[in-house]
Design an enzyme around this catalytic site. Structure first.
Site, short mmCIF file in Angstrom:
data_model
loop_
_atom_site.label_atom_id
_atom_site.label_comp_id
_atom_site.label_asym_id
_atom_site.label_seq_id
_atom_site.Cartn_x
_atom_site.Cartn_y
_atom_site.Cartn_z
N THR A 10 74.96 1.82 -6.91
CA THR A 10 75.47 3.04 -6.28
C THR A 10 74.81 3.30 -4.93
O THR A 10 75.09 4.31 -4.28
CB THR A 10 75.27 4.29 -7.19
OG1 THR A 10 73.90 4.66 -7.18
CG2 THR A 10 75.72 4.02 -8.61
N THR A 92 64.04 -5.70 0.42
CA THR A 92 62.92 -6.05 1.29
C THR A 92 61.71 -5.18 0.93
O THR A 92 61.82 -4.24 0.14
CB THR A 92 63.29 -5.83 2.77
OG1 THR A 92 63.66 -4.44 2.95
CG2 THR A 92 64.45 -6.71 3.19
N HIS A 146 66.79 1.16 12.51
CA HIS A 146 67.60 1.31 11.30
C HIS A 146 67.88 2.79 11.02
O HIS A 146 67.22 3.67 11.58
CB HIS A 146 66.88 0.71 10.08
CG HIS A 146 66.97 -0.79 10.02
ND1 HIS A 146 66.09 -1.60 10.70
CD2 HIS A 146 67.83 -1.61 9.38
CE1 HIS A 146 66.41 -2.87 10.47
NE2 HIS A 146 67.46 -2.91 9.67
N HIS A 147 68.76 3.00 10.06
CA HIS A 147 69.13 4.35 9.61
C HIS A 147 67.92 5.12 9.06
O HIS A 147 66.92 4.52 8.67
CB HIS A 147 70.22 4.24 8.55
CG HIS A 147 69.82 3.38 7.38
ND1 HIS A 147 69.13 3.88 6.31
CD2 HIS A 147 69.98 2.06 7.15
CE1 HIS A 147 68.90 2.90 5.45
NE2 HIS A 147 69.39 1.78 5.93
N LYS A 150 65.95 4.30 5.56
CA LYS A 150 65.23 3.06 5.27
C LYS A 150 63.77 3.37 4.96
O LYS A 150 63.13 4.14 5.68
CB LYS A 150 65.33 2.08 6.46
CG LYS A 150 64.68 0.74 6.16
CD LYS A 150 65.12 -0.32 7.15
CE LYS A 150 64.42 -1.65 6.87
NZ LYS A 150 64.74 -2.18 5.53
P1 NAD Z 1 69.73 2.62 -1.04
O1 NAD Z 1 68.55 3.53 -1.22
O2 NAD Z 1 70.98 3.18 -0.47
O3 NAD Z 1 70.10 1.95 -2.46
C1 NAD Z 1 69.15 1.51 -3.39
C2 NAD Z 1 69.74 1.73 -4.77
O4 NAD Z 1 68.79 1.21 -5.75
C3 NAD Z 1 69.93 3.22 -5.11
O5 NAD Z 1 71.24 3.44 -5.61
C4 NAD Z 1 68.88 3.49 -6.19
O6 NAD Z 1 69.28 4.48 -7.12
C5 NAD Z 1 68.81 2.11 -6.83
N1 NAD Z 1 67.62 1.92 -7.66
C6 NAD Z 1 66.38 2.45 -7.52
N2 NAD Z 1 65.58 2.07 -8.53
C7 NAD Z 1 66.34 1.28 -9.33
C8 NAD Z 1 66.08 0.58 -10.53
N3 NAD Z 1 64.88 0.63 -11.15
N4 NAD Z 1 67.08 -0.17 -11.07
C9 NAD Z 1 68.30 -0.21 -10.47
N5 NAD Z 1 68.61 0.46 -9.35
C10 NAD Z 1 67.64 1.18 -8.78
O7 NAD Z 1 69.17 1.39 -0.18
P2 NAD Z 1 70.03 0.33 0.64
O8 NAD Z 1 70.23 0.78 2.02
O9 NAD Z 1 71.21 -0.09 -0.18
O10 NAD Z 1 68.97 -0.89 0.73
C11 NAD Z 1 68.45 -1.46 -0.46
C12 NAD Z 1 67.51 -2.61 -0.08
O11 NAD Z 1 68.26 -3.64 0.55
C13 NAD Z 1 66.41 -2.23 0.92
O12 NAD Z 1 65.22 -2.94 0.57
C14 NAD Z 1 66.94 -2.73 2.25
O13 NAD Z 1 65.92 -3.03 3.17
C15 NAD Z 1 67.65 -3.98 1.79
N6 NAD Z 1 68.69 -4.50 2.69
C16 NAD Z 1 68.76 -5.83 2.84
C17 NAD Z 1 69.76 -6.39 3.59
C18 NAD Z 1 69.86 -7.90 3.68
O14 NAD Z 1 70.77 -8.41 4.37
N7 NAD Z 1 68.98 -8.64 2.99
C19 NAD Z 1 70.71 -5.57 4.22
C20 NAD Z 1 70.62 -4.19 4.05
C21 NAD Z 1 69.61 -3.66 3.27
#
Ligand code: NAD
Length: 253
Positions: A10, A92, A146-147, A150
């Protein structure tokens, strides 16, 4: 057809992965996990992340794609090792210990980790290596934006760029500067900006000899990361237990 589960389903990236998968016929998102309360995302059932083991057994995905937080990824890794399911990790911000635990998981299941699933960033990393050979004396500075949601800084991608720079130049990172902070020859300034909903911008500048070289990448939509992660999942399905990187997917094409 490769079936995928999405951890963090989500969140900003998890939702985008599910939406992007819905438009493709080579991958099918069958289930999502999250700690946030939700029944479904785009028709894909969302289970409480506490029930990952049961969810993996019931939906039997080929690969789980993870965009969460490091603690969640590591808990997922335990469940994936137990269930024998491969992982694509986009999260990350891992500590050294967390990174080691992920590498240990890759001895039992195929695991592909990338700090950035944009193909342009992969091209940028290659270009940086080549460019630095031509400007060995120039000052280097690295910026990322970034937004405002982050949580880790500097970004995982900035760290990957730094690793690439350090493969070619003996420089030490200086994270921001304040007060009396004269520049040393062997340093690279690293700066993280957080504002609005900026998807991800990275820029490395190399300056000297009356010129400035700028190597940069801007992600315009999260769909670019989702597409790369889905390509990675499709590529990873059925492979041997090993540590893989996004470059392996691109090099295989
Ligand atoms: P976000 O906060 O919008 O989403 C993270 C989700 O993880 C949330 O829905 C949260 O409820 C959920 N979560 C938290 N604890 C959890 C658990 N124990 N089990 C399952 N779900 C859980 O964050 P985002 O913007 O989607 O980014 C997520 C990660 O991805 C960050 O580390 C970001 O840096 C990374 N990212 C990587 C790339 C890439 O290309 N590798 C691109 C964008 C973002």
């Amino acid at each position: 057809m490769t079936t995928v589960a999405v951890n963090g389903a989500t969140g900003r990236m998890g939702r985008t992965v599910i939406e992007t998968a819905a438009d493709r016929d080579d991958v099918d998102a069958v289930v999502g996990f999250d700690v946030a309360d939700a029944d479904e995302v785009q028709g894909v059932p969302i289970l409480d992340a506490e029930n990952v083991a049961e969810g993996l057994a019931e939906y039997d995905p080929d690969v789980v794609i993870d965009f969460t937080i490091p603690e969640a990824t590591l808990a997922l890794a335990d469940a994936c090792v137990e269930a024998g399911v491969g992982m694509v990790v986009g999260t990350t911000g891992f500590s050294d210990d967390g990174f080691d635990r992920l590498q240990a998981a890759s001895e039992s299941v195929p695991l592909l980790k990338a700090t950035n699933f944009a193909r342009g960033v992969h091209a940028l990393l290659r270009a940086i290596g080549e460019a630095l050979e031509a400007v060995p004396e120039y000052d280097l500075e690295l910026m990322e934006t970034h937004h405002n949601g982050k949580v880790d800084a500097p970004s995982g991608t900035a760290k990957t760029i730094l690793d690439t720079v350090q493969d070619h130049r003996d420089v030490e990172p200086v994270y921001g500067r304040e007060g009396h902070a004269p520049r040393e020859d062997d340093e690279i300034g690293v700066f993280a900006r957080r504002a609005g909903d900026i998807r991800g911008e990275h820029e490395l500048i190399a300056a000297g000899n009356d010129e400035v070289l700028s190597l940069s990448h801007h992600a315009e939509d999260r769909g670019v990361f989702a597409a790369g992660a889905l390509d990675a999942a499709d590529w990873l399905a059925g492979r041997d237990a090993e540590w893989y990187e996004f470059g392996d997917v691109i090099d295989a094409e």
